[in-house]
Design a protein around this motif. Sequence first.
Motif, mmCIF file in Angstrom:
data_model
loop_
_atom_site.group_PDB
_atom_site.id
_atom_site.type_symbol
_atom_site.label_atom_id
_atom_site.label_comp_id
_atom_site.label_asym_id
_atom_site.label_seq_id
_atom_site.Cartn_x
_atom_site.Cartn_y
_atom_site.Cartn_z
ATOM 1 N N SER A 255 0.846 -1.200 0.000
ATOM 2 C CA SER A 255 0.000 0.000 0.000
ATOM 3 C C SER A 255 0.877 1.245 0.000
ATOM 4 N N TYR A 256 0.237 2.361 -0.235
ATOM 5 C CA TYR A 256 0.918 3.625 -0.503
ATOM 6 C C TYR A 256 0.523 4.664 0.544
ATOM 7 N N ALA A 257 1.434 5.594 0.826
ATOM 8 C CA ALA A 257 1.125 6.648 1.796
ATOM 9 C C ALA A 257 1.536 8.004 1.235
ATOM 10 N N LEU A 258 0.717 9.017 1.510
ATOM 11 C CA LEU A 258 1.048 10.403 1.149
ATOM 12 C C LEU A 258 0.975 11.243 2.409
ATOM 13 N N HIS A 299 -2.632 -3.473 -3.148
ATOM 14 C CA HIS A 299 -2.748 -4.539 -4.153
ATOM 15 C C HIS A 299 -1.746 -5.604 -3.781
ATOM 16 N N LYS A 300 -1.864 -6.757 -4.397
ATOM 17 C CA LYS A 300 -0.886 -7.802 -4.125
ATOM 18 C C LYS A 300 0.504 -7.295 -4.530
ATOM 19 N N ALA A 301 1.482 -7.480 -3.634
ATOM 20 C CA ALA A 301 2.815 -6.922 -3.881
ATOM 21 C C ALA A 301 3.361 -7.421 -5.212
ATOM 22 N N GLY A 302 3.973 -6.523 -5.970
ATOM 23 C CA GLY A 302 4.595 -6.877 -7.240
ATOM 24 C C GLY A 302 3.621 -6.934 -8.397
ATOM 25 N N GLN A 303 2.334 -6.604 -8.155
ATOM 26 C CA GLN A 303 1.354 -6.762 -9.234
ATOM 27 C C GLN A 303 0.613 -5.485 -9.624
ATOM 28 N N GLY A 304 0.996 -4.346 -9.050
ATOM 29 C CA GLY A 304 0.286 -3.110 -9.415
ATOM 30 C C GLY A 304 1.245 -2.157 -10.109
ATOM 31 N N ASP A 305 0.678 -1.118 -10.743
ATOM 32 C CA ASP A 305 1.521 -0.075 -11.315
ATOM 33 C C ASP A 305 1.668 0.989 -10.228
ATOM 34 N N ALA A 306 2.854 1.044 -9.618
ATOM 35 C CA ALA A 306 3.042 1.895 -8.435
ATOM 36 C C ALA A 306 2.760 3.366 -8.754
ATOM 37 N N ALA A 307 3.264 3.839 -9.907
ATOM 38 C CA ALA A 307 3.074 5.263 -10.229
ATOM 39 C C ALA A 307 1.582 5.579 -10.326
ATOM 40 N N GLU A 308 0.795 4.661 -10.904
ATOM 41 C CA GLU A 308 -0.643 4.863 -11.035
ATOM 42 C C GLU A 308 -1.316 4.843 -9.651
ATOM 43 N N ARG A 309 -0.841 3.962 -8.764
ATOM 44 C CA ARG A 309 -1.446 3.905 -7.411
ATOM 45 C C ARG A 309 -1.215 5.198 -6.635
ATOM 46 N N TYR A 310 -0.020 5.773 -6.781
ATOM 47 C CA TYR A 310 0.214 7.066 -6.109
ATOM 48 C C TYR A 310 -0.761 8.114 -6.647
ATOM 49 N N ARG A 311 -0.972 8.089 -7.978
ATOM 50 C CA ARG A 311 -1.892 9.082 -8.578
ATOM 51 C C ARG A 311 -3.314 8.856 -8.066
ATOM 52 N N ALA A 312 -3.729 7.580 -7.989
ATOM 53 C CA ALA A 312 -5.092 7.277 -7.532
ATOM 54 C C ALA A 312 -5.279 7.731 -6.080
ATOM 55 N N LEU A 313 -4.249 7.533 -5.267
ATOM 56 C CA LEU A 313 -4.347 7.935 -3.856
ATOM 57 C C LEU A 313 -4.482 9.458 -3.750
ATOM 58 N N GLU A 314 -3.711 10.142 -4.569
ATOM 59 C CA GLU A 314 -3.784 11.612 -4.523
ATOM 60 C C GLU A 314 -5.161 12.088 -4.986
ATOM 61 N N ARG A 315 -5.715 11.413 -6.015
ATOM 62 C CA ARG A 315 -7.063 11.789 -6.491
ATOM 63 C C ARG A 315 -8.078 11.617 -5.370
ATOM 64 N N TRP A 316 -7.997 10.460 -4.686
ATOM 65 C CA TRP A 316 -8.936 10.169 -3.589
ATOM 66 C C TRP A 316 -8.834 11.265 -2.529
ATOM 67 N N ASP A 478 10.354 -6.001 -8.343
ATOM 68 C CA ASP A 478 9.477 -6.569 -7.309
ATOM 69 C C ASP A 478 8.930 -7.913 -7.771
ATOM 70 N N CYS A 479 8.940 -8.892 -6.872
ATOM 71 C CA CYS A 479 8.424 -10.220 -7.211
ATOM 72 C C CYS A 479 6.904 -10.269 -7.012
ATOM 73 N N PRO A 480 6.147 -10.809 -7.971
ATOM 74 C CA PRO A 480 4.681 -10.845 -7.849
ATOM 75 C C PRO A 480 4.182 -11.966 -6.953
ATOM 76 N N CYS A 481 5.073 -12.806 -6.413
ATOM 77 C CA CYS A 481 4.589 -13.974 -5.662
ATOM 78 C C CYS A 481 4.548 -13.762 -4.145
ATOM 79 N N HIS A 482 5.705 -13.470 -3.488
ATOM 80 C CA HIS A 482 5.686 -13.453 -2.017
ATOM 81 C C HIS A 482 6.334 -12.213 -1.414
ATOM 82 N N GLY A 483 6.557 -11.163 -2.221
ATOM 83 C CA GLY A 483 6.972 -9.883 -1.638
ATOM 84 C C GLY A 483 8.452 -9.561 -1.706
ATOM 85 N N SER A 484 9.302 -10.437 -2.275
ATOM 86 C CA SER A 484 10.718 -10.058 -2.351
ATOM 87 C C SER A 484 10.887 -8.873 -3.284
#
Length: 505
Positions: A255-258, A299-316, A478-484
Motif C-alpha cells: 500500500s501507498y502513503a502520502l 494490491h498484491k505486492a509486485g502486481q500493481g503499477d506503483a506510479a498509477e497507485r500514487y496518482r489514484a491515492l492523490e485523487r482520492w 518486485d516479485c509478484p509472488c511473495h513480496g521479495s
Amino acid sequence: MAITPEATGERYLSYWLKSAEPTGYQPPDLDIDCDLAVVGGGIVGVTAALRAAELGAKVALLEARRIGSGASGYNTAKVSSLHALTYTRLISIGEETARAYGELNEAGLAAIAGNVERFGIECDFRRKPNFTYTEDEGGVAAIREEAEVAQRLGLPASFTASTGELPFGVAGAVRFENQAEFHPLRYLYALAAAASEAGAALHEGTRVVSIGQGEPCELTTESGRRVRAGHAILATHLPILDRGLYFARTHAERSYALLLRLREAVPRGMYLSDESPAHSLRAVPTADGELFMIGGESHKAGQGDAAERYRALERWARERFEVASVEHRWATHDHIPHDGLPFIGRLWPFADRVLTATGMKKWGLAMGTAAGGTLADRTLGRETPAAEHFAPERLHPVAGTPSFVKQNADDGFRFFVDRLRKRGGSSALRPGEGRVVGSGLGQRAVYRDQDGELHSLSARCTHLGCIVGFNTAERTWDCPCHGSRFGLDGEVIEGPAVNPLEPKA
Ligand SMILES: Cc1cc2nc3c(=O)[nH]c(=O)nc-3n(C[C@H](O)[C@H](O)[C@H](O)COP(=O)(O)OP(=O)(O)OC[C@H]3O[C@@H](n4cnc5c(N)ncnc54)[C@H](O)[C@@H]3O)c2cc1C
Ligand code: FES
C-alpha cells in the motif's frame, strides 16, 4: 554509476526515515556465540532483543540493512487494537481466539506506552480515538456488529454515527478509545539504544543467509561470519526459511502513503475507511506544522503499477480534502494471513529452538511488540499466555478458504505463465525505465540508467523463481509472488529472498 535503491528511491523514503537520526551499528568483525540470535531489526526483532537482554540473555541482533528499514519504518504508525472489521471475522474461529487477539493487541499498545514512559522516548506518542467508518448506508450493519462484538470481548469499543472532525459525513463508525499514534522510527531507534544499553549486540549490514537447526543453532551471514546461538528468532517480516510454507499461508499486500499539507484544519483522530481498497488517515506533527497522512490503494505486492497507485491515492485525497501540497510519499507491504491471525511461536515444523512472528496484516506495531516480548519469553522458558491461538502449528481449515485458494492459484499462475511469455527487447527503454525482456528461463530484468547505460539481471526471483517486474515509482524489481524486492543492482531490499538477482551480460 551507483544504482543503489537509496540513489534511485530517495524521493520515496518514508517521512519517518527522513525525520529521525539514523543508527550506525557495525557488522560483526568476529564469529559470535550467544544465547539468542535475533534476525531482523524491525519492531518484532528489536522488541525481542530488548526483552531478552533485560532478562539476562546474551543477545545478538543481526539486521540485513538498517534497523527500521523494513515495514516498521514505512507504515502509517497507528498503535491500535481496532483493525478494520476483524472481530466479527475472528469470532467465527472462536470467541476465545477473538478475545486473545484483542488482548494481544491491547497488551502491545500498553507495552509501547510503557516503553515511551520508561525510556523517556520523544516520538510524538499521542493517545487518540481510532475509527473504522463507512460512508455507505449499506455498510452500517457490519460496522454496528463489529462494535457490539468488540465490546463483548472487553475492548474499548462503541458505535457512532459521527467521527467528529472529518470534513465529510459518514454513515456509521466503530470507535475505539485510548488508542495511539507515534513516530515509529524515533521509537524503534530509542528501543534499539535501550537494547544495546541492556547488553544486546546490534549489527546492521548483516544479512543472514542460512540457519542450521542443531544445538546450538548455527547461522551464517552473507559475509561468512558464523553465529552460534542457543535459540534464534526469525523476525525477518516473512521467515527466510521456507519450511512451514509461511509464504503460502499469507500473501503480501503493498500500500501507498502520502503526507499532505491541508488548507483546512487537520482532523485529529485516526480513521480507516471500510471500503475496498481501504484508506487510512491520521494527523502527523512535523517541525513544519501539522500534516495529514493518507494511506491506501493496496494490491498484491509486485502486481500493481506503483506510479498509477500514487496518482489514484492523490485523487482520492483531493476529492475529500483541501490539499495544498503533497510533501512526502512512500510505500510498503505486509503479509496477510489467510485465517486472519498472526503466526507467533516456534518455526513449525522446525526445531523448537527457532521461533518466528509473521502475518501481522498491516497492524504489526502493537501486535509485533507483543509478539517480540512473547518470543523472547519463550526462548527463556517463561510462560506465554494464550500462545496456542497464534501458534504456527495451528490447524484451522485455511486450506479451503477463498483467500488461500485464490492467492496460491495466483502464485502458481505467475510462476508458470510469466515464464512462457515472450517479451519485447530493451531498445525502446528510455533513461530511468526498466522492463523484463527475453523469453522463458532466460528472461532478463533490464534497466536503462540516466546516462543511457543498460543494466541487466536475471529476472528470476532468487526465492522460488517467479519472474520479477519493474516498479515504476520506486524503481526496484518486485516479485509478484511473495513480496521479495531487489534494487537495480540486484541487491535484496526485502525478503523472503536472501540472495541477489544474478547479473547477466
Ligand atoms: C501501508 C502499511 C501501513 C501500515 N500501517 C500500520 C499501522 O498504522 N499500524 C500498525 O500497527 N502496523 C502498520 N503496518 C504494519 C507494520 O508496519 C508491520 O506489521 C510491522 O512493521 C512488521 O514488523 P516486522 O518487525 O515483522 O518486520 P520489518 O519491520 O519488515 O522488519 C524485518 C527486518 O528484517 C530484516 N531482514 C530481512 N531479511 C533478513 C535477513 N536475511 N537477515 C537479516 N535481516 C533481515 C529487514 O531488513 C527488516 O529490517 C502497516 C503496513 C503497511 C504495509
Ligand atoms: S518472493 Fe517467492 S518467488 Fe519471489
